[in-house]
Design an enzyme around this catalytic site. Structure first.
Site, PDB file in Angstrom:
ATOM      1  N   GLU A 112      33.914  56.913  39.687  1.00 49.11           N
ATOM      2  CA  GLU A 112      33.750  57.778  38.351  1.00 49.11           C
ATOM      3  C   GLU A 112      32.276  58.281  38.180  1.00 49.11           C
ATOM      4  OE1 GLU A 112      35.292  56.723  34.462  1.00 49.11           O
ATOM      5  OE2 GLU A 112      34.738  58.782  33.731  1.00 49.11           O
ATOM      6  N   LYS A 242      46.694  39.413  31.249  1.00 57.65           N
ATOM      7  CA  LYS A 242      46.889  40.710  31.874  1.00 57.65           C
ATOM      8  C   LYS A 242      47.598  41.718  31.450  1.00 57.65           C
ATOM      9  CE  LYS A 242      45.364  38.506  36.321  1.00 57.65           C
ATOM     10  NZ  LYS A 242      45.776  38.076  37.787  1.00 57.65           N
ATOM     11  N   ASP A 317      38.390  39.332  38.610  1.00 54.96           N
ATOM     12  CA  ASP A 317      39.738  39.748  38.776  1.00 54.96           C
ATOM     13  C   ASP A 317      39.923  40.825  37.874  1.00 54.96           C
ATOM     14  OD1 ASP A 317      42.684  40.026  38.390  1.00 54.96           O
ATOM     15  OD2 ASP A 317      43.077  37.789  38.481  1.00 54.96           O
ATOM     16  N   HIS A 412      30.294  65.470  33.052  1.00 59.89           N
ATOM     17  CA  HIS A 412      31.171  65.254  34.079  1.00 59.89           C
ATOM     18  C   HIS A 412      31.121  66.477  35.107  1.00 59.89           C
ATOM     19  CE1 HIS A 412      33.605  61.377  33.374  1.00 59.89           C
ATOM     20  NE2 HIS A 412      33.107  61.538  32.366  1.00 59.89           N
TER      21      HIS A 412
HETATM   22  P1  NAP Z   1      38.862  28.753  41.336  1.00 53.94           P
HETATM   23  O1  NAP Z   1      38.344  29.244  42.334  1.00 53.94           O
HETATM   24  O2  NAP Z   1      40.563  28.432  41.374  1.00 53.94           O
HETATM   25  O3  NAP Z   1      38.254  27.410  40.624  1.00 53.94           O
HETATM   26  C1  NAP Z   1      37.145  27.243  40.415  1.00 53.94           C
HETATM   27  C2  NAP Z   1      36.636  25.944  41.231  1.00 53.94           C
HETATM   28  O4  NAP Z   1      35.278  25.851  41.009  1.00 53.94           O
HETATM   29  C3  NAP Z   1      37.518  24.674  40.692  1.00 53.94           C
HETATM   30  O5  NAP Z   1      37.515  23.929  42.207  1.00 53.94           O
HETATM   31  C4  NAP Z   1      36.182  23.820  40.009  1.00 53.94           C
HETATM   32  O6  NAP Z   1      36.202  22.766  40.093  1.00 53.94           O
HETATM   33  C5  NAP Z   1      34.971  24.535  40.713  1.00 53.94           C
HETATM   34  N1  NAP Z   1      33.632  24.563  39.988  1.00 53.94           N
HETATM   35  C6  NAP Z   1      32.426  24.074  40.465  1.00 53.94           C
HETATM   36  N2  NAP Z   1      31.480  24.448  39.715  1.00 53.94           N
HETATM   37  C7  NAP Z   1      32.042  24.628  38.586  1.00 53.94           C
HETATM   38  C8  NAP Z   1      31.542  25.276  37.178  1.00 53.94           C
HETATM   39  N3  NAP Z   1      30.205  25.135  36.836  1.00 53.94           N
HETATM   40  N4  NAP Z   1      32.468  25.473  36.433  1.00 53.94           N
HETATM   41  C9  NAP Z   1      33.751  25.691  36.643  1.00 53.94           C
HETATM   42  N5  NAP Z   1      34.214  25.261  37.709  1.00 53.94           N
HETATM   43  C10 NAP Z   1      33.532  24.957  38.719  1.00 53.94           C
HETATM   44  O7  NAP Z   1      38.762  29.720  39.957  1.00 53.94           O
HETATM   45  P2  NAP Z   1      39.550  29.754  38.626  1.00 53.94           P
HETATM   46  O8  NAP Z   1      38.522  30.362  37.670  1.00 53.94           O
HETATM   47  O9  NAP Z   1      40.037  28.563  38.210  1.00 53.94           O
HETATM   48  O10 NAP Z   1      40.631  30.901  38.958  1.00 53.94           O
HETATM   49  C11 NAP Z   1      40.294  32.195  39.339  1.00 53.94           C
HETATM   50  C12 NAP Z   1      41.161  32.747  40.230  1.00 53.94           C
HETATM   51  O11 NAP Z   1      42.511  32.613  39.623  1.00 53.94           O
HETATM   52  C13 NAP Z   1      40.993  34.293  40.520  1.00 53.94           C
HETATM   53  O12 NAP Z   1      41.198  34.507  42.182  1.00 53.94           O
HETATM   54  C14 NAP Z   1      42.041  34.914  39.990  1.00 53.94           C
HETATM   55  O13 NAP Z   1      42.347  36.108  40.525  1.00 53.94           O
HETATM   56  C15 NAP Z   1      43.401  34.003  39.666  1.00 53.94           C
HETATM   57  N6  NAP Z   1      44.186  34.035  38.867  1.00 53.94           N
HETATM   58  C16 NAP Z   1      45.161  33.293  39.046  1.00 53.94           C
HETATM   59  C17 NAP Z   1      46.318  33.088  37.970  1.00 53.94           C
HETATM   60  C18 NAP Z   1      47.187  31.915  38.083  1.00 53.94           C
HETATM   61  O14 NAP Z   1      48.137  32.208  37.448  1.00 53.94           O
HETATM   62  N7  NAP Z   1      46.788  30.768  38.920  1.00 53.94           N
HETATM   63  C19 NAP Z   1      46.164  34.030  36.983  1.00 53.94           C
HETATM   64  C20 NAP Z   1      45.355  35.007  36.838  1.00 53.94           C
HETATM   65  C21 NAP Z   1      44.310  34.953  37.814  1.00 53.94           C
HETATM   66  P3  NAP Z   1      37.135  21.428  39.721  1.00 53.94           P
HETATM   67  O15 NAP Z   1      38.155  21.792  41.000  1.00 53.94           O
HETATM   68  O16 NAP Z   1      36.793  20.531  39.381  1.00 53.94           O
HETATM   69  O17 NAP Z   1      38.031  22.275  38.529  1.00 53.94           O
END
Ligand code: NAP
Length: 417
Positions: A112, A242, A317, A412
Site C-alpha cells: 500500500e 483471529k 502471525d 494516495h
Molecule cells: P512456538 O515457536 O511454537 O513456541 C515458542 C518456543 O520458543 C517454545 O519452544 C519456547 O520454549 C521457546 N522459547 C525460547 N525462549 C523463549 C522465551 N524467551 N520466551 C518464550 N518462549 C521461548 O511459538 P508460539 O508463540 O507458542 O506459537 C506461535 C505459532 O503458533 C505461530 O506460528 C502461529 O502461527 C501459530 N498459531 C498456532 C495456533 C494453535 O492453535 N496452535 C493458533 C494460532 C497461531 P518452551 O518449549 O519451553 O515453551
C-alpha cells in the site's frame, strides 16, 4: 540472491521428470515428496514444476528466494517458493516506554503506497513533540478449553472444583513449557457446555502454540479428575483467536498497550497543515461516532494498516492483525496543543517462535533491536509491542491530519498510483 537450484544441482533428471509426472497425476501427494526425498530444496523445486505443468504456465519469480526450505519447515507445508513484498522504513520515532527507550526505525512490509510515508510523517510530528509515551497495561495470552457436562445442574459444582484445584490445573498447563505461566482461569457456561478460558504469560513468544498445548494438558486432567465432564476441544472460540470480539476489545489479549503524546499547535500546523480543533472534531465524528454506528471494535483510523506492515516484516502471525485492529484513538485539545492517545487492547507479538526465526524477518527484528529472548522472559516482546504502539500512534496522527486537511486522496494519488 539465491535462486532455488534444487533441480539444476541434481544429476538425475530422469528421476526428477518421473517424480513431476507422479505429482501431476496425483500418484504422489505434494506433502509425500518431503518424506521421500532427503533434500527439501529439491522437493520445493519439483512441486513448483508440477504446479507449472498442472496450470500450464511458467513461474520464474516464485523460485527466487534466500530462505532454506529446511529452515522454513515449521512454517509451511507443500512449499513451492516465496512471495516477495516490498519493505520500507519509517522513523526514527522517539519512544519513552518502560521497555523501549530511545529512537527506533520501524520496518514496514506492504504494497500500500502512502502507508510508510504516512507513518513517517507521524513519526516526525511525534519527534517534534518530545516523542511517544508508551506503557503496557496488561499481559495475557488466552485459550478456552471446551467441555461438555453430563448434568448441567452440576456446572456450579464443576466451577467450584476448578477454583479449588487451581494449583493442579496450573501445574498441568505449565508442564510442557519453561516459559508459560498460567495466571488465571475464567469460567463460562451455556446449557451443557463449559469453557475454561486460560490466561497465561508466554515470555517472548506470541504463545498460541504454547497455550494450546497447555489447554490440552489441562483439559485431559479435568476429564480424568472430574467425573461427568468430557473434554471436547482445546479451543472453544471464547479465546478469541483471529476473530473480532467484544471480549478482546474489553479484556485485551496478548499485550494491551497505550501510547500517547501532546503535540504543540504549531507542530500540528507545520506538519499536518490543519488545526488541533479540526483534528479533534474529525477524530470524534469519524473514530467514535462513525465506529459506534457501524458496530465496529475499531474506534480508530488505521491500526490494522500499521500492524499488518510491521507483522509481515517481522514474522508475526498475520491473522492476528484482526486482534490488532481493535482499539481506540482519542484526541483532545489540551491548552495550545493536541493530546492524542491510542489504546491497543490486543497486540499479539513474539520475538521468538513462529516466523520470527526466518532470515529476513529476524533482520527486521534487529532493526527494532528486538530479536530473540529478552533479559527476563517477556521483556523483548514487551519492548516490541511498545514500538508497535508508537508506530500506530504515528499512523493515527498522520491519517487524521490528512483527513482534516482533506489531503488523503491527494496523498494516495501521489504515492499509491
Ligand atoms: P512456538 O515457536 O511454537 O513456541 C515458542 C518456543 O520458543 C517454545 O519452544 C519456547 O520454549 C521457546 N522459547 C525460547 N525462549 C523463549 C522465551 N524467551 N520466551 C518464550 N518462549 C521461548 O511459538 P508460539 O508463540 O507458542 O506459537 C506461535 C505459532 O503458533 C505461530 O506460528 C502461529 O502461527 C501459530 N498459531 C498456532 C495456533 C494453535 O492453535 N496452535 C493458533 C494460532 C497461531 P518452551 O518449549 O519451553 O515453551
Amino acid at each position: 540472491m539465491a535462486i532455488n537450484s534444487g533441480l539444476k544441482d541434481n544429476a538425475d533428471n530422469v528421476e526428477n521428470e518421473k517424480l513431476i509426472e507422479r505429482l501431476v497425476d496425483r500418484t504422489i501427494k505434494f506433502y509425500e515428496l518431503d518424506i521421500m526425498l532427503e533434500d527439501p530444496e529439491r522437493a520445493v523445486a519439483l512441486r513448483l514444476r508440477a504446479v507449472e505443468k498442472i496450470t500450464g504456465r511458467e513461474y520464474s519469480e516464485i523460485n527466487k528466494y534466500s530462505i532454506l526450505a529446511k529452515e522454513a519447515k515449521p512454517n509451511i507445508e507443500n512449499m513451492i517458493g516465496t512471495v516477495q513484498v516490498p519493505l520500507g522504513i519509517a522513523g526514527p520515532v522517539r519512544i519513552n516506554g518502560d521497555y523501549a527507550k530511545g529512537d527506533f526505525f520501524v520496518p514496514i512490509a506492504t504494497t500500500e503506497g502512502a502507508l510508510t510515508a504516512s507513518i513517517n510523517r507521524g513519526c516526525s510530528v511525534l519527534n517534534s513533540s518530545g516523542g511517544a509515551s508508551v506503557r503496557i497495561t496488561k499481559i495475557g495470552q488466552t485459550r478456552s478449553a471446551m467441555f461438555a457436562i453430563t448434568k448441567s445442574e452440576r456446572i456450579n459444582e464443576f466451577i467450584a472444583w476448578a477454583d479449588d484445584n487451581f494449583s493442579e490445573l496450573k501445574r498441568e498447563a505449565e508442564k510442557e513449557s519453561k516459559f508459560l505461566r498460567l495466571k488465571k482461569i475464567e469460567k463460562y457456561s451455556d446449557k451443557d457446555t463449559v469453557w475454561l478460558r486460560i490466561v497465561a504469560e508466554t515470555g517472548d513468544a506470541m504463545g498460541m502454540n504454547m497455550i494450546t498445548i497447555a489447554a490440552k494438558n489441562l483439559g485431559l486432567y479435568v476429564e480424568e479428575n472430574f467425573e461427568g465432564v468430557k473434554f471436547l476441544s482445546e479451543s472453544g472460540n471464547l479465546c478469541v483467536d483471529k476473530k473480532p470480539s467484544r471480549i478482546t476489545f474489553e479484556q485485551g489479549r496478548g499485550r494491551s498497550v497505550v501510547a500517547e503524546a501532546t503535540i504543540p499547535g504549531g507542530v500540528v500546523k507545520k506538519y499536518l497543515k490543519t488545526t488541533t480543533e479540526q483534528m479533534v472534531d474529525i477524530n470524534h465524528r469519524k473514530n467514535h461516532q462513525g465506529s459506534e454506528l457501524a458496530g465496529s471494535f475499531g474506534y480508530n483510523a488505521q491500526f490494522a494498516n500499521v500492524i499488518a506492515g510491521i507483522f509481515l516484516a517481522t514474522g508475526q502471525d498475520m491473522a492476528h492483525v484482526v486482534e490488532g485492529s481493535h482499539g481506540i484513538t482519542d484526541m483532545d485539545v489540551v491548552g495550545e496543543g493536541l493530546h492524542v492517545r491510542v489504546t491497543l487492547p490486543a497486540v499479539l507479538v513474539g520475538t521468538v517462535g513462529g516466523g520470527t526465526h526466518l532470515p529476513c524477518q529476524s533482520e527486521c527484528l534487529d532493526i527494532v533491536d528486538c530479536r530473540g529472548s529478552g533479559k527476563s522472559p517477556g521483556d523483548n516482546a514487551s519492548k516490541f509491542a511498545e514500538i508497535i504502539a508508537a508506530a500506530v500512534l504515528a499512523g493515527e496522527i498522520s491519517l487524521i491530519g490528512a483527513l482534516s486537511a482533506r489531503q488523503l486522496s491527494e496523498a494516495h494519488k501521489k504515492h499509491n498510483r
